[in-house]
Design a protein around this motif. Structure first.
Motif, PDB file in Angstrom:
ATOM      1  N   ILE A 163       0.844  -1.193   0.000  1.00 55.86           N
ATOM      2  CA  ILE A 163       0.000   0.000   0.000  1.00 55.86           C
ATOM      3  C   ILE A 163       0.879   1.242   0.000  1.00 55.86           C
ATOM      4  N   LEU A 164       0.595   2.138  -0.924  1.00 59.05           N
ATOM      5  CA  LEU A 164       1.280   3.424  -1.019  1.00 59.05           C
ATOM      6  C   LEU A 164       0.419   4.486  -0.353  1.00 59.05           C
ATOM      7  N   ALA A 222       8.389   4.165  -7.584  1.00 65.60           N
ATOM      8  CA  ALA A 222       8.839   2.843  -8.032  1.00 65.60           C
ATOM      9  C   ALA A 222       8.055   1.721  -7.352  1.00 65.60           C
ATOM     10  N   GLY A 223       7.715   0.709  -8.119  1.00 65.21           N
ATOM     11  CA  GLY A 223       7.066  -0.468  -7.571  1.00 65.21           C
ATOM     12  C   GLY A 223       5.592  -0.538  -7.908  1.00 65.21           C
ATOM     13  N   ARG A 224       5.057  -1.733  -7.771  1.00 64.05           N
ATOM     14  CA  ARG A 224       3.633  -1.954  -8.008  1.00 64.05           C
ATOM     15  C   ARG A 224       2.928  -1.992  -6.654  1.00 64.05           C
ATOM     16  N   PHE A 225       1.777  -1.325  -6.586  1.00 64.17           N
ATOM     17  CA  PHE A 225       1.042  -1.254  -5.336  1.00 64.17           C
ATOM     18  C   PHE A 225      -0.387  -1.762  -5.541  1.00 64.17           C
ATOM     19  N   ASP A 226      -0.838  -2.540  -4.575  1.00 63.58           N
ATOM     20  CA  ASP A 226      -2.214  -3.023  -4.626  1.00 63.58           C
ATOM     21  C   ASP A 226      -3.198  -1.876  -4.394  1.00 63.58           C
ATOM     22  N   ARG A 227      -2.765  -0.907  -3.574  1.00 63.69           N
ATOM     23  CA  ARG A 227      -3.667   0.200  -3.247  1.00 63.69           C
ATOM     24  C   ARG A 227      -2.838   1.470  -3.061  1.00 63.69           C
ATOM     25  N   HIS A 252      -4.893   9.706  -6.145  1.00 71.25           N
ATOM     26  CA  HIS A 252      -3.953   9.232  -7.151  1.00 71.25           C
ATOM     27  C   HIS A 252      -4.712   9.005  -8.458  1.00 71.25           C
ATOM     28  N   LEU A 253      -3.993   9.127  -9.551  1.00 67.55           N
ATOM     29  CA  LEU A 253      -4.617   8.963 -10.863  1.00 67.55           C
ATOM     30  C   LEU A 253      -4.349   7.599 -11.470  1.00 67.55           C
ATOM     31  N   ILE A 254      -3.097   7.148 -11.401  1.00 64.76           N
ATOM     32  CA  ILE A 254      -2.744   5.858 -12.003  1.00 64.76           C
ATOM     33  C   ILE A 254      -2.044   4.927 -11.030  1.00 64.76           C
ATOM     34  N   ALA A 255      -1.456   5.472  -9.971  1.00 60.66           N
ATOM     35  CA  ALA A 255      -0.756   4.624  -9.004  1.00 60.66           C
ATOM     36  C   ALA A 255      -1.759   3.746  -8.259  1.00 60.66           C
ATOM     37  N   GLY A 256      -1.392   2.479  -8.066  1.00 60.88           N
ATOM     38  CA  GLY A 256      -2.243   1.564  -7.315  1.00 60.88           C
ATOM     39  C   GLY A 256      -3.319   0.902  -8.156  1.00 60.88           C
ATOM     40  N   ASP A 257      -3.548  -0.380  -7.886  1.00 58.08           N
ATOM     41  CA  ASP A 257      -4.642  -1.077  -8.557  1.00 58.08           C
ATOM     42  C   ASP A 257      -5.989  -0.550  -8.065  1.00 58.08           C
ATOM     43  N   GLU A 258      -6.000  -0.063  -6.832  1.00 52.62           N
ATOM     44  CA  GLU A 258      -7.199   0.526  -6.233  1.00 52.62           C
ATOM     45  C   GLU A 258      -6.779   1.818  -5.562  1.00 52.62           C
ATOM     46  N   ARG A 259      -7.669   2.820  -5.573  1.00 51.51           N
ATOM     47  CA  ARG A 259      -7.295   4.139  -5.052  1.00 51.51           C
ATOM     48  C   ARG A 259      -8.322   4.635  -4.022  1.00 51.51           C
ATOM     49  N   HIS A 260      -7.812   5.059  -2.868  1.00 52.92           N
ATOM     50  CA  HIS A 260      -8.622   5.670  -1.820  1.00 52.92           C
ATOM     51  C   HIS A 260      -8.111   7.088  -1.587  1.00 52.92           C
ATOM     52  N   VAL A 261      -9.018   8.001  -1.260  1.00 53.74           N
ATOM     53  CA  VAL A 261      -8.610   9.373  -0.980  1.00 53.74           C
ATOM     54  C   VAL A 261      -9.402   9.911   0.204  1.00 53.74           C
ATOM     55  N   LEU A 262      -8.721  10.639   1.071  1.00 52.95           N
ATOM     56  CA  LEU A 262      -9.369  11.343   2.173  1.00 52.95           C
ATOM     57  C   LEU A 262      -9.545  12.797   1.765  1.00 52.95           C
ATOM     58  N   VAL A 263     -10.786  13.260   1.729  1.00 53.26           N
ATOM     59  CA  VAL A 263     -11.098  14.625   1.295  1.00 53.26           C
ATOM     60  C   VAL A 263     -11.564  15.429   2.508  1.00 53.26           C
ATOM     61  N   LEU A 314     -10.982  13.207  -8.015  1.00 54.50           N
ATOM     62  CA  LEU A 314     -11.924  12.363  -7.274  1.00 54.50           C
ATOM     63  C   LEU A 314     -12.526  11.280  -8.154  1.00 54.50           C
ATOM     64  N   ARG A 315     -12.716  11.581  -9.393  1.00 56.87           N
ATOM     65  CA  ARG A 315     -13.368  10.636 -10.298  1.00 56.87           C
ATOM     66  C   ARG A 315     -12.527   9.380 -10.516  1.00 56.87           C
ATOM     67  N   ARG A 316     -11.244   9.446 -10.170  1.00 50.41           N
ATOM     68  CA  ARG A 316     -10.356   8.294 -10.314  1.00 50.41           C
ATOM     69  C   ARG A 316     -10.316   7.435  -9.048  1.00 50.41           C
ATOM     70  N   ALA A 317     -10.960   7.902  -7.977  1.00 49.15           N
ATOM     71  CA  ALA A 317     -10.904   7.177  -6.706  1.00 49.15           C
ATOM     72  C   ALA A 317     -11.972   6.090  -6.640  1.00 49.15           C
ATOM     73  N   ASP A 318     -11.597   4.958  -6.061  1.00 48.74           N
ATOM     74  CA  ASP A 318     -12.561   3.881  -5.829  1.00 48.74           C
ATOM     75  C   ASP A 318     -13.375   4.145  -4.573  1.00 48.74           C
TER      76      ASP A 318
END
Length: 339
Positions: A3-4, A55-60, A69-80, A114-118
């Protein structure tokens, strides 16, 4: 699971308090591989680009700073938690020119990302309403989760007490703490003038209550200077989060006149520590402060004075339901647990 987590921009105020809670959580967390980036960095456009190619692959990929995040992580969470990025029309008219141009410039970036967040985490129902109003496509991805609040340990100078045994610090009179950093849109000089008029009313009959308002801002701040000589006002300068928590625990009440918050840590801290909070009677303040709220309907000296008297005579029990616990909060934010 890798997780990043980006924590750039958390340098003061509520964002810094949240980061302190996260650091405590990190010392306890053993269930995931976490890479935390952005510490002590400003949230700038170059940084937002740089973090995407970490660098590296991240699950989230989790962002604690409003911008998904826009492209980093297979899944993206954001605190707004930046209410200024989600101004309603009436607020834009009232506060628009008082808010930094850079914040207005950031708003479209925040909303677009925000539109990129899961999952989009927000710290209150009012913040959820703001976000959905301006970015309706994320309605089904919103998670309302109160920011974590860990009360100071009694052995570290904190702890809780009743209205009769608090106030054991250096002031000879009753202390009401106002833990707010000044900013033009907060109009703190106006709020403090009303509070000081209310304190003058308390000093007279039939109350005969001598109280001092302690404000966590420097006396040489441009908005503070005209008020600095008032006998019922003390400017104690900006304080680190731990010191503010300890001060709240030892004060008779908290005065929190801010009109424009996504969360408002003093509301929650007063609730958790059993310290009455004097603030406007609004759905947001009731949600966060709970039974600790000592409300006023209109911000006028007589009504604020009544709320102050109610606060100084109230017995508020510390809130210990787990609603503000940091472990479950960060587990949800990081996707280590659901619900």
């Amino acid at each position: 699971m890798r997780i990043l987590v980006d924590c750039a921009g958390a340098q003061m105020g509520g964002a810094k308090r949240l980061l302190n809670e996260f650091d405590r959580y990190l010392r306890e967390c053993r269930s995931a591989q976490l890479l935390v980036i952005g510490r002590d960095r400003a949230l700038t456009a170059p940084w937002l680009l740089r973090r995407e190619v970490t660098a590296g692959r991240f699950d989230r990929a989790v962002a604690l700073n409003n911008v998904s995040h826009l492209i980093a992580g297979d899944e993206r969470h954001v605190l707004v938690h930046g209410a200024q990025h989600f101004l309603r029309l009436d607020e834009a008219r009232a506060f628009g020119r008082r808010i930094k141009p850079s914040v207005h410039a950031q708003a479209p970036v925040v909303r677009t990302a925000l539109r990129r967040a899961d999952l989009v985490f927000v710290p209150s129902s009012s913040m959820a309403e703001r976000v959905v109003h301006l970015v309706p496509s994320v309605r089904d991805r919103i998670v309302v989760a109160f920011n974590p609040v860990t009360p100071p340990d009694a052995t570290e100078g904190g702890g809780q007490g009743s209205a009769h045994d608090r106030d054991d610090h250096d002031s000879p009179s009753t202390t009401i703490l106002c833990p707010i950093l000044f900013s033009p849109y907060k109009r703190m000089a106006d709020h403090l003038r009303i509070a000081l008029d209310a304190l003058d009313l308390l000093a007279g009959r039939p109350h005969d209550v001598e109280a001092v308002l302690a404000v966590t801002e420097a006396a040489d701040h441009p908005e503070a200077r005209p008020l600095a000589g008032h006998p019922r006002l003390r400017f104690i300068g900006q304080q680190p989060p731990a010191a503010i928590m300890s001060m709240i625990a030892r004060s008779s009440a908290v005065y929190f006149p801010s009109e424009f918050e996504s969360f408002g840590y003093p509301l929650a801290e007063g609730r958790v520590m059993g310290v009455p909070v004097i603030a406007a009677d609004s759905p947001h303040n009731r949600e966060i402060a709970g039974a600790a709220l000592m409300p006023y309907q209109r911000e006028e000296p007589d009504e604020v004075a009544t709320a102050m008297i109610n606060a100084l005579t109230a017995e508020v029990k510390p809130y210990r339901s787990g609603l503000f616990d940091r472990g479950p909060y960060f587990d949800r934010l990081l996707g280590l647990r659901s619900g």
